[in-house]
Design a protein around this motif. Structure first.
Motif, mmCIF file in Angstrom:
data_model
loop_
_atom_site.group_PDB
_atom_site.id
_atom_site.type_symbol
_atom_site.label_atom_id
_atom_site.label_comp_id
_atom_site.label_asym_id
_atom_site.label_seq_id
_atom_site.Cartn_x
_atom_site.Cartn_y
_atom_site.Cartn_z
ATOM 1 N N GLY A 1 0.913 -1.185 -0.186
ATOM 2 C CA GLY A 1 -0.105 -0.020 0.100
ATOM 3 C C GLY A 1 0.872 1.224 0.062
ATOM 4 N N ALA A 2 0.204 2.411 0.257
ATOM 5 C CA ALA A 2 0.904 3.766 -0.043
ATOM 6 C C ALA A 2 1.999 3.922 1.071
ATOM 7 C CB ALA A 2 -0.109 4.667 0.094
ATOM 8 N N ASP A 3 1.746 3.236 2.097
ATOM 9 C CA ASP A 3 2.814 3.381 3.445
ATOM 10 C C ASP A 3 4.048 2.591 3.237
ATOM 11 O OD1 ASP A 3 1.016 5.035 4.851
ATOM 12 O OD2 ASP A 3 0.321 3.298 6.119
ATOM 13 N N LYS A 4 4.065 1.772 1.929
ATOM 14 C CA LYS A 4 5.318 0.943 1.630
ATOM 15 C C LYS A 4 5.823 0.047 2.654
ATOM 16 C CE LYS A 4 7.369 4.746 -0.661
ATOM 17 N NZ LYS A 4 8.316 5.386 -1.335
ATOM 18 N N ALA A 5 7.225 -0.096 2.669
ATOM 19 C CA ALA A 5 7.824 -1.002 3.618
ATOM 20 C C ALA A 5 8.480 -0.251 5.052
ATOM 21 C CB ALA A 5 9.246 -1.799 2.968
ATOM 22 N N ASP A 6 8.145 -0.926 6.272
ATOM 23 C CA ASP A 6 8.683 -0.521 7.275
ATOM 24 C C ASP A 6 10.159 -0.630 7.459
ATOM 25 O OD1 ASP A 6 6.285 0.316 8.583
ATOM 26 O OD2 ASP A 6 5.747 -1.745 8.470
ATOM 27 N N GLN B 1 18.241 1.213 -4.792
ATOM 28 C CA GLN B 1 16.790 0.658 -4.600
ATOM 29 C C GLN B 1 16.157 0.945 -3.427
ATOM 30 O OE1 GLN B 1 16.484 -3.289 -6.292
ATOM 31 N NE2 GLN B 1 15.538 -2.315 -8.176
ATOM 32 N N ALA B 2 16.977 0.514 -2.251
ATOM 33 C CA ALA B 2 16.488 0.451 -0.739
ATOM 34 C C ALA B 2 16.190 2.034 -0.429
ATOM 35 C CB ALA B 2 17.601 -0.095 0.065
ATOM 36 N N ILE B 3 17.303 2.702 -0.765
ATOM 37 C CA ILE B 3 17.026 4.182 -0.283
ATOM 38 C C ILE B 3 15.949 4.858 -1.208
ATOM 39 C CG2 ILE B 3 18.296 6.475 -0.193
ATOM 40 C CD1 ILE B 3 20.606 4.726 0.609
ATOM 41 N N ARG C 1 10.144 4.502 2.364
ATOM 42 C CA ARG C 1 9.084 5.632 2.559
ATOM 43 C C ARG C 1 9.921 6.479 3.642
ATOM 44 N NH1 ARG C 1 6.201 2.493 6.749
ATOM 45 N NH2 ARG C 1 7.013 3.294 8.654
ATOM 46 N N LYS C 2 9.496 7.653 3.880
ATOM 47 C CA LYS C 2 10.217 8.438 5.105
ATOM 48 C C LYS C 2 10.030 7.636 6.289
ATOM 49 C CE LYS C 2 9.808 13.076 3.045
ATOM 50 N NZ LYS C 2 9.548 14.465 3.090
ATOM 51 N N GLY C 3 11.119 7.648 7.072
ATOM 52 C CA GLY C 3 11.039 6.968 8.188
ATOM 53 C C GLY C 3 11.419 5.494 8.213
ATOM 54 N N SER C 4 11.725 4.977 7.170
ATOM 55 C CA SER C 4 11.894 3.529 7.046
ATOM 56 C C SER C 4 13.391 3.188 7.668
ATOM 57 C CB SER C 4 11.810 3.066 5.647
ATOM 58 O OG SER C 4 10.356 2.953 5.147
ATOM 59 N N ASP D 1 17.013 13.646 4.358
ATOM 60 C CA ASP D 1 15.672 14.426 4.307
ATOM 61 C C ASP D 1 14.554 13.432 4.603
ATOM 62 O OD1 ASP D 1 13.930 16.573 3.210
ATOM 63 O OD2 ASP D 1 13.585 15.282 1.822
ATOM 64 N N HIS D 2 14.897 12.178 4.532
ATOM 65 C CA HIS D 2 13.745 11.096 4.686
ATOM 66 C C HIS D 2 13.755 10.720 6.014
ATOM 67 C CE1 HIS D 2 12.478 10.374 0.125
ATOM 68 N NE2 HIS D 2 12.642 11.604 0.369
ATOM 69 N N GLU D 3 14.961 11.154 6.821
ATOM 70 C CA GLU D 3 14.952 10.578 8.159
ATOM 71 C C GLU D 3 15.118 9.053 8.396
ATOM 72 O OE1 GLU D 3 13.038 12.084 11.237
ATOM 73 O OE2 GLU D 3 14.184 13.690 11.489
ATOM 74 N N LEU D 4 15.677 8.176 7.299
ATOM 75 C CA LEU D 4 15.946 6.971 6.979
ATOM 76 C C LEU D 4 17.047 6.525 8.159
ATOM 77 C CD1 LEU D 4 16.338 6.504 3.333
ATOM 78 C CD2 LEU D 4 14.305 6.403 4.736
#
Length: 340
Positions: free
Chosen positions: A225-230, A244-246, A250-253, A274-277
């Motif tokens: 879904g829109a939240d993608k992978a945790d 690809q991983a980066i 999603r932001k916060g993954s 910027d995405h707080e990965l």
């Protein structure tokens, strides 16, 4: 005893060598099975940066205890065991804080010190991990790579109810996927190019995306879904999948780096910031990871038998590498069988 020695890349010689005496804190084991891993293949190709020659390989093993030292209490003759192959200093910060897998002076049997590719092996008793009586020798040789997967999943954090993407369907990627599912992930998706490895993953109960013919980002939206992978696990060790991983997080993954990189990584640190990965490394394992791996196999929550594609006799050790080079992605796990 007979010992397999890699004298130079691509060359294995067998030599008769004496069996070391067992000291008071040691055990002698009779090797039963040896698994060949990707790092062993790097050594065979002369591309492992931290291994010199000659070297005795063998770190994924199962064995029977045939002799114990006078001070050994927790291991008995006849026990089935596997061995933690790390040789650590015991004095550095990681070692004194329960992180001996990150020892500052870490050596690994089969790479920087003598491995277990021999009929017998003498080792400190505290390296031995007991295997259940009902576990096959072949399953026992899988506990080491499965411990890699368990440690990686634990490095991610609490995975229960989470969505997990695994990049790479080789033995480690497959085991990471199965472990994530067994430890409570809500949904697990594995991305892989090889049709054969995709089929093995599906037979192990893992949903797949054909990275050669399907769009990975579309597959992520379709499955998660829109939240993608945790959590995203990079299990190959190459720049394209790290990118690809980066890019697809999603932001916060959280991204867990499991693959061993031969080349310097070139990643988009702008996205990371910027995405707080969260970028998390995962190196080897600890005893608790072995214990959990054994529990998962014993409870039949992990399928390892389907990962074995080839078996060769100890005397044909070099044939294992020939199979891997020639069969490539169709050689998932090659097992060396010792004489009974």
């Amino acid at each position: 005893m007979l010992q397999a020695i890699m004298t130079q890349p691509g060359t294995i010689e067998f030599r008769e060598v004496p069996i070391p005496e067992v000291k008071s804190n040691q055990i002698k084991i009779k090797i039963k099975r040896i698994g060949v891993c990707g790092s062993d293949v790097h050594v065979n190709h002369g591309k492992h940066p931290y291994t010199s020659y000659p070297v005795v390989q063998g770190h994924e093993i199962s064995a029977e205890v045939v002799e114990i030292g006078s001070d050994v209490k927790h291991v008995a003759i006849g026990d089935k065991v596997t061995i933690q192959p790390q040789v650590v200093c015991g004095k550095c910060y990681p070692c004194t804080h329960g992180m001996y897998n990150d020892c500052e002076e870490l050596k690994v049997m089969g790479f920087q010190t003598t491995g277990m590719a021999s009929e017998y092996f003498v080792v400190d008793a505290n390296k031995a991990i007991a295997l259940p009586e009902g576990m096959s020798w072949e399953q026992g040789a899988f506990i080491e790579p499965l411990a890699v997967a368990v440690h990686a999943v634990r490095r991610a954090g609490d995975i229960k109810g989470k969505r997990v993407l695994v990049l790479g369907g080789g033995p480690i990627g497959n085991l990471v996927s199965q472990t994530a599912k067994a430890m409570g992930a809500e949904a697990v998706l594995i991305s892989e190019l090889s049709p054969y490895r995709l089929e093995v993953a599906r037979r192990c109960g893992i949903k797949t995306v054909d990275a050669q013919n399907e769009d990975l980002l579309e597959a992520i939206y379709q499955h998660f879904g829109a939240d993608k992978a945790d959590y995203i696990f990079e299990c190959i060790g190459i720049n394209p999948t790290m990118k690809q991983a980066i890019d697809y997080a999603r932001k916060g993954s959280t991204i867990v780096v499991v693959g061993v990189f031969a080349d310097l990584g070139a990643i988009n640190m702008g996205f990371v910031q910027d995405h707080e990965l969260s970028l998390v490394g995962s190196a080897m394992y600890r005893e608790e990871d072995y214990i959990k791996a054994i529990e998962l196999v014993k409870e039949q929550r992990i399928e390892v038998d389907l990962l074995v594609t080839h078996r060769v006799k100890f005397g044909d050790y070099a044939e294992a590498y020939k199979i891997i080079d020639e069969q490539k992605d169709k050689a998932m796990k090659v097992i060396i069988e010792m004489e009974e």
